[in-house]
Design an enzyme around this catalytic site. Sequence first.
Site, mmCIF file in Angstrom:
data_model
loop_
_atom_site.group_PDB
_atom_site.id
_atom_site.type_symbol
_atom_site.label_atom_id
_atom_site.label_comp_id
_atom_site.label_asym_id
_atom_site.label_seq_id
_atom_site.Cartn_x
_atom_site.Cartn_y
_atom_site.Cartn_z
ATOM 1 C CB VAL A 59 23.174 116.862 22.215
ATOM 2 C CG1 VAL A 59 22.641 116.060 21.028
ATOM 3 C CG2 VAL A 59 24.319 116.114 22.887
ATOM 4 C CE1 TYR A 60 22.199 115.310 17.080
ATOM 5 C CE2 TYR A 60 21.163 116.838 15.564
ATOM 6 C CZ TYR A 60 21.180 115.622 16.207
ATOM 7 O OH TYR A 60 20.171 114.711 15.975
ATOM 8 C CB SER A 61 28.802 120.612 17.184
ATOM 9 O OG SER A 61 29.177 119.839 16.073
ATOM 10 C CB ALA A 62 29.085 120.835 22.707
#
Length: 324
Positions: A59-62
Amino acid sequence: MDYVRLGATGMKVSRICLGMMSYGDPSRWQDWVLDEERSEPLVRKAADAGVTFFDTADVYSAGTSEEVTGRLLRRIFPRREDYVLATKVFFPVGQGQNDWGLSRKHIFDAIDASLKRLGTDYVDLYQIHRWDDQTPIEETMEALHDVVRAGKARYIGASTMYAWQFAKAQHVAELNGWTRFVSMQNHYNLLYREEEREMIPLCLDQGVGLVPWSPLARGLIARAGSRDTGTTRAGTDGRIEQLYGGEGDEAVLDRVAEVAAQRGVTPAQVGLAWLLAQPGVNAPIVGATKERHLDDAIAAVGLELDEKELAYLAEPYRTRPVVH
């Protein structure tokens, strides 16, 4: 740098884990995130200091954090075997109905997507980012077991849940002969110690390693005794007030500043040294967007607080509601 086994496994990790959430694409996450070019010097500095444990999430920075993490680690380390790579699954990366959670479908889709972004055949530690109330834990644990059996993950870990949930997951795995969790990525620092009630004793009893997130309470401990009003992240972080600011916090921070002054070190080093001295803690996950953040983390590994200092820092803490 010191190294320890992760929980009861035979795999060794550096006592500092570099959190890769800080590296990715600011336009897809938060303003304080560093792009790949600005991230590389910091990751190289960590590796040069002996850090071999790196944690990210889909999920980090998509997803961009995983892409940056994979490229940087391949450039910095001669061999894939030279570092321990962890990522996580649960939160949505896409917009579909099955693009989040811990269903068999999403776990299988997510691990393949993560491996593609990371540019590797396997991760060393695959963690569930949260508990999924909508999926039977039996489905989740069997799917994670199959991920391990397929060679896509060496170990599995969990993060941020109630102790009864974690115990249930481990029991389901043991009952069925499936892979058990070897680590717990929990919220634990001098300003939030509710994990000491049940989760940490459970992990100690079961040989589960602790890799705490937010070891410096989103920077509050690092700024103890300072007039510094905070960072770009602090100014946009709505969870700071939710997680901290309770009765006893100021007294704890005052003591962190006092011990730091007496020792001639920074408050961040004191906060991390206290955490590293706690039973079961293998490797706090440290975010670093400046060189001094890494300097403090690396120095903290060699800072040994005595029993009186450890007790003095902990004494003002007041219990608070559990927050996930």
